[in-house]
Design a protein around this motif. Structure first.
Motif, PDB file in Angstrom:
ATOM      1  N   GLY A  52       6.830  -3.549  13.892  1.00 23.18           N
ATOM      2  CA  GLY A  52       7.138  -2.601  12.705  1.00 23.18           C
ATOM      3  C   GLY A  52       7.350  -1.369  13.422  1.00 23.18           C
ATOM      4  N   ALA A  54       5.767   1.176  14.716  1.00 24.20           N
ATOM      5  CA  ALA A  54       5.223   1.588  16.046  1.00 24.20           C
ATOM      6  C   ALA A  54       6.159   0.720  17.177  1.00 24.20           C
ATOM      7  N   GLY A  79      10.220  -4.927  10.899  1.00 26.80           N
ATOM      8  CA  GLY A  79       9.969  -4.016   9.911  1.00 26.80           C
ATOM      9  C   GLY A  79       8.424  -4.048   9.514  1.00 26.80           C
ATOM     10  N   GLY A  96       7.233  -1.162   0.748  1.00 28.16           N
ATOM     11  CA  GLY A  96       6.243  -0.721   1.465  1.00 28.16           C
ATOM     12  C   GLY A  96       6.409   0.776   1.597  1.00 28.16           C
ATOM     13  N   HIS A 101       6.422  11.854   3.778  1.00 29.81           N
ATOM     14  CA  HIS A 101       5.331  12.719   3.616  1.00 29.81           C
ATOM     15  C   HIS A 101       5.356  14.267   4.300  1.00 29.81           C
ATOM     16  N   ARG A 178       7.603 -15.274  16.145  1.00 26.22           N
ATOM     17  CA  ARG A 178       6.795 -15.462  17.301  1.00 26.22           C
ATOM     18  C   ARG A 178       5.280 -14.969  17.213  1.00 26.22           C
ATOM     19  N   PRO A 210      -1.432  -4.546  12.980  1.00 29.00           N
ATOM     20  CA  PRO A 210      -2.247  -3.720  12.019  1.00 29.00           C
ATOM     21  C   PRO A 210      -3.792  -3.939  12.435  1.00 29.00           C
ATOM     22  N   TRP A 336       0.760  -6.809  -0.182  1.00 29.63           N
ATOM     23  CA  TRP A 336       0.439  -6.785   1.251  1.00 29.63           C
ATOM     24  C   TRP A 336      -0.497  -7.464   1.647  1.00 29.63           C
ATOM     25  N   TYR A 341       0.431 -11.591   8.340  1.00 25.14           N
ATOM     26  CA  TYR A 341       0.156 -10.698   9.765  1.00 25.14           C
ATOM     27  C   TYR A 341       0.031  -9.214   9.477  1.00 25.14           C
ATOM     28  N   ALA A 345      -3.310  -2.761   3.195  1.00 21.86           N
ATOM     29  CA  ALA A 345      -2.137  -1.535   2.965  1.00 21.86           C
ATOM     30  C   ALA A 345      -2.182  -0.769   4.270  1.00 21.86           C
ATOM     31  N   TYR A 346      -3.133   0.154   4.642  1.00 24.62           N
ATOM     32  CA  TYR A 346      -3.137   0.755   5.666  1.00 24.62           C
ATOM     33  C   TYR A 346      -4.476   1.374   5.982  1.00 24.62           C
ATOM     34  N   GLY A 373      -0.027   2.302  16.795  1.00 27.07           N
ATOM     35  CA  GLY A 373       0.191   2.086  15.449  1.00 27.07           C
ATOM     36  C   GLY A 373      -0.468   2.871  14.343  1.00 27.07           C
ATOM     37  N   MET A 383       0.943   6.730   8.039  1.00 30.96           N
ATOM     38  CA  MET A 383       2.237   6.988   7.591  1.00 30.96           C
ATOM     39  C   MET A 383       3.366   6.652   8.721  1.00 30.96           C
ATOM     40  N   ALA A 387       3.081   6.347  12.615  1.00 32.91           N
ATOM     41  CA  ALA A 387       3.280   5.080  13.617  1.00 32.91           C
ATOM     42  C   ALA A 387       4.116   5.377  14.751  1.00 32.91           C
TER      43      ALA A 387
HETATM   44  C1  LIG Z   1       1.919   0.010  -0.299  1.00 31.77           C
HETATM   45  C2  LIG Z   1       2.521   0.967   0.771  1.00 31.77           C
HETATM   46  C3  LIG Z   1       2.966   2.086   0.577  1.00 31.77           C
HETATM   47  C4  LIG Z   1       3.049   2.978   1.802  1.00 31.77           C
HETATM   48  N1  LIG Z   1       3.686   4.276   1.429  1.00 31.77           N
HETATM   49  C5  LIG Z   1       3.913   4.980   2.404  1.00 31.77           C
HETATM   50  C6  LIG Z   1       5.107   6.053   2.355  1.00 31.77           C
HETATM   51  O1  LIG Z   1       5.306   6.353   1.149  1.00 31.77           O
HETATM   52  N2  LIG Z   1       5.195   6.853   3.323  1.00 31.77           N
HETATM   53  C7  LIG Z   1       4.908   6.469   4.548  1.00 31.77           C
HETATM   54  O2  LIG Z   1       5.131   7.412   5.650  1.00 31.77           O
HETATM   55  N3  LIG Z   1       4.042   5.666   5.014  1.00 31.77           N
HETATM   56  C8  LIG Z   1       3.469   4.672   3.911  1.00 31.77           C
HETATM   57  N4  LIG Z   1       2.878   3.627   3.931  1.00 31.77           N
HETATM   58  C9  LIG Z   1       2.433   3.142   5.382  1.00 31.77           C
HETATM   59  C10 LIG Z   1       3.570   2.707   6.536  1.00 31.77           C
HETATM   60  O3  LIG Z   1       4.014   1.588   5.934  1.00 31.77           O
HETATM   61  C11 LIG Z   1       2.708   2.182   7.743  1.00 31.77           C
HETATM   62  O4  LIG Z   1       1.888   3.419   8.021  1.00 31.77           O
HETATM   63  C12 LIG Z   1       3.609   1.757   8.882  1.00 31.77           C
HETATM   64  O5  LIG Z   1       4.927   1.359   8.429  1.00 31.77           O
HETATM   65  C13 LIG Z   1       2.927   0.880   9.820  1.00 31.77           C
HETATM   66  O6  LIG Z   1       3.582   0.905  10.921  1.00 31.77           O
HETATM   67  P1  LIG Z   1       2.677   0.041  12.109  1.00 31.77           P
HETATM   68  O7  LIG Z   1       3.872  -0.386  13.344  1.00 31.77           O
HETATM   69  O8  LIG Z   1       1.912   0.760  12.538  1.00 31.77           O
HETATM   70  O9  LIG Z   1       2.312  -1.570  11.499  1.00 31.77           O
HETATM   71  P2  LIG Z   1       3.295  -2.352  10.846  1.00 31.77           P
HETATM   72  O10 LIG Z   1       4.305  -1.997  10.006  1.00 31.77           O
HETATM   73  O11 LIG Z   1       2.126  -3.257  10.130  1.00 31.77           O
HETATM   74  O12 LIG Z   1       3.576  -3.460  11.955  1.00 31.77           O
HETATM   75  C14 LIG Z   1       2.918  -4.436  12.638  1.00 31.77           C
HETATM   76  C15 LIG Z   1       3.626  -5.814  13.143  1.00 31.77           C
HETATM   77  O13 LIG Z   1       2.837  -6.290  13.857  1.00 31.77           O
HETATM   78  C16 LIG Z   1       3.093  -7.720  13.247  1.00 31.77           C
HETATM   79  N5  LIG Z   1       2.080  -8.788  13.901  1.00 31.77           N
HETATM   80  C17 LIG Z   1       1.143  -8.943  13.353  1.00 31.77           C
HETATM   81  N6  LIG Z   1       0.002  -9.794  13.911  1.00 31.77           N
HETATM   82  C18 LIG Z   1       1.025 -10.266  15.118  1.00 31.77           C
HETATM   83  C19 LIG Z   1       1.137 -11.128  16.001  1.00 31.77           C
HETATM   84  N7  LIG Z   1      -0.195 -11.946  16.302  1.00 31.77           N
HETATM   85  N8  LIG Z   1       2.076 -11.390  16.913  1.00 31.77           N
HETATM   86  C20 LIG Z   1       2.937 -10.796  16.612  1.00 31.77           C
HETATM   87  N9  LIG Z   1       3.263  -9.764  15.697  1.00 31.77           N
HETATM   88  C21 LIG Z   1       2.439  -9.395  14.821  1.00 31.77           C
HETATM   89  C22 LIG Z   1       3.318  -7.543  11.694  1.00 31.77           C
HETATM   90  O14 LIG Z   1       3.850  -8.690  11.188  1.00 31.77           O
HETATM   91  C23 LIG Z   1       3.993  -6.476  11.876  1.00 31.77           C
HETATM   92  O15 LIG Z   1       5.346  -6.557  11.756  1.00 31.77           O
HETATM   93  C24 LIG Z   1       2.815   2.636   3.032  1.00 31.77           C
HETATM   94  C25 LIG Z   1       1.940   1.404   3.331  1.00 31.77           C
HETATM   95  C26 LIG Z   1       1.812   0.354   2.404  1.00 31.77           C
HETATM   96  C27 LIG Z   1       1.521  -1.095   2.473  1.00 31.77           C
END
Ligand SMILES: Cc1cc2nc3c(=O)[nH]c(=O)nc-3n(C[C@H](O)[C@H](O)[C@H](O)COP(=O)(O)OP(=O)(O)OC[C@H]3O[C@@H](n4cnc5c(N)ncnc54)[C@H](O)[C@@H]3O)c2cc1C
Length: 408
Positions: A52, A54, A79, A96, A101, A178, A210, A336, A341, A345-346, A373, A383, A387
């Motif tokens: 994702g 992060a 993504g 998503g 912001h 994977r 997450p 979501w 995985y 939402a968040y 994350g 946001m 991340a």
């Molecule tokens: C509906 C919605 C609207 C949003 N609107 C906004 C917005 O307008 N503006 C904003 O800034 N943010 C917004 N956000 C929040 C933003 O999308 C997240 O804060 C950010 O994308 C999270 O990134 P991350 O890398 O922390 O997590 P994620 O993007 O969830 O990445 C984690 C990754 O880990 C993978 N994973 C999980 N388990 C495993 C495993 N066992 N092995 C390998 N991989 C695994 C998942 O598949 C995922 O790809 C929104 C979120 C949602 C759901």
């Protein structure tokens, strides 16, 4: 400022997060998002779990410093919660993350390039027609347009931003489909096992899944994670999340429609509908629904997508005198909570002091396991930039730079 404080302050000001006026937006202060230099002699291998925002940002930083790494992603696409529907309409739809912001200069901070947004133009987002649905009545609240604006991508999306700026440097290091099932950190090397029974070795592992995945213990840790960390993980609330986009033949809805008290509804940011094509230069009429927590559960618990769209159209018909069904063309649903995985939402709220909980989760384990994350950013939690911010701070910490636990 934490998201909670941010929301509280905006509530005091009588303004919601997506409705926060640029003039009142708190100054963007996140020194740790300034792309860190890494004075390190580290020559080992890092495995990043999750591609994702992060995970990809962490890889981007490691790549810049020529550190060996691999990203293991469970899904068939990278993504995570940055995802776009490219072909639903004549502009990419963010399924998503959608809004930027904070000031768009954050895009240059994420990439450490002055012209990061060059390929993905941003625009000020300043909806003009604003309504509420309260006690069975639609009421105009257009005065909010004098208070509010923030940012969005003009024709592109958050996904495009990553694809154009981050992915080209790391795509060769991402292994899709994977799911990591076990992480054994008993020995000198960390053993990372995936669902296909392959085992990889690394010196350090950065976990960016997450928080819901950690709560559900989808990854088995040997030895088990320390009790204080597990307790802290259990104290993060991550509720359901859904977005629905519907194309209509005509626009019969305002630029934004909030449910209930306009300030409360928007500040809590649980549910609103909006003109997703606003200022996109599109000839199409696309309405978006954003719902999280129990407002999202009202749709997700219905089960099938057909039931969800029928319920949503019926709701819009009540508000707009049957115009939704009469003008319906097409729809797309991103549930979501049903993503295996992600499952929600968040991070939304914390059962205790956010800073303590975040620090306990972010605390490295035996110098081998690291966590990042959206939930672990104190300044920009929930946001995209949060991340990335959390990833950069954790990589710095992993490689020996002086960053305090959980501080960014
Ligand atoms: C509906 C919605 C609207 C949003 N609107 C906004 C917005 O307008 N503006 C904003 O800034 N943010 C917004 N956000 C929040 C933003 O999308 C997240 O804060 C950010 O994308 C999270 O990134 P991350 O890398 O922390 O997590 P994620 O993007 O969830 O990445 C984690 C990754 O880990 C993978 N994973 C999980 N388990 C495993 C495993 N066992 N092995 C390998 N991989 C695994 C998942 O598949 C995922 O790809 C929104 C979120 C949602 C759901």
């Amino acid at each position: 400022m934490t998201r909670k404080e941010f929301l509280e302050k905006s509530l005091i000001m009588g303004i919601g997060l997506p409705f926060l006026p640029a003039a009142l937006t708190p100054p963007y202060r996140s020194p740790r998002l300034v792309f860190p230099g890494l004075p390190t002699g580290f020559t080992g291998k890092v495995i990043i779990v999750g591609a994702g925002a992060a995970g990809m940002a962490a890889g981007y930083l490691l790549n810049r410093h020529k550190i060996d790494f691999e990203i293991l992603e469970a899904a068939a696409v990278y993504g995570g919660r940055i995802k776009k529907a490219a072909a639903f309409t004549d502009f990419p739809v963010d399924l998503g993350a959608e809004w930027i912001h904070v000031h768009p200069r954050v895009l240059s901070e994420i990439t450490n390039r002055p012209n990061a947004a060059a390929g993905v133009e941003t625009m000020e987002y300043n909806p003009q027609t604003i309504m509420t649905w309260k006690k069975g009545k639609l009421r105009p609240r257009n005065y909010i347009r004098y208070l509010y604006s923030e940012w969005k991508f003009k024709r592109g999306s958050w996904f495009d931003f990553f694809e154009q700026n981050i992915v080209p440097e790391i795509s060769g290091r991402i292994t899709l489909s994977r799911p990591v099932t076990e992480i054994n950190y008993e020995g000198e090397k960390v053993l990372v096992k995936t669902a296909d029974q392959e085992t990889r070795r690394a010196d350090k592992v950065l976990i960016t899944v997450p928080v819901r995945m950690l709560q559900k213990e989808q990854i088995r840790f040997t030895p088990a994670l320390p009790e204080p960390k597990r307790e802290a993980i259990g104290k993060v609330l991550m509720g359901d999340g859904i977005k629905i986009f519907v194309e209509f033949r005509e626009k019969f809805y305002p630029d934004i429609l909030a449910f209930g008290n306009v300030f409360k509804s928007l500040t809590e940011e649980n549910k609103f509908v909006y003109d997703a094509a606003f200022n996109k230069g599109s000839g199409r009429h696309v309405l978006g629904l954003f719902a999280i927590n129990e407002k999202a559960s009202a749709y997700t618990r219905l089960g099938t997508e057909e039931q969800m769209i029928q319920a949503f159209l019926a709701e819009l018909d009540t508000l707009f005198g049957g115009k939704a069904s009469a003008n319906y063309v097409n729809h797309i649903i991103q549930n979501w909570s049903a993503e295996p995985y992600i499952q929600g939402a968040y991070s939304y709220s914390f059962d205790g002091r956010q800073k303590d909980i975040v620090q306990a989760i972010a605390e490295p384990v035996m110098g081998k396991l690291y966590f990042a994350g959206e939930a672990l950013s104190l300044d920009n939690q929930a946001m995209v930039q949060g991340a990335c911010q959390s990833a950069y701070a954790t990589v710095e910490r992993m490689l020996g730079a002086r960053v305090q636990a959980g501080r960014e």
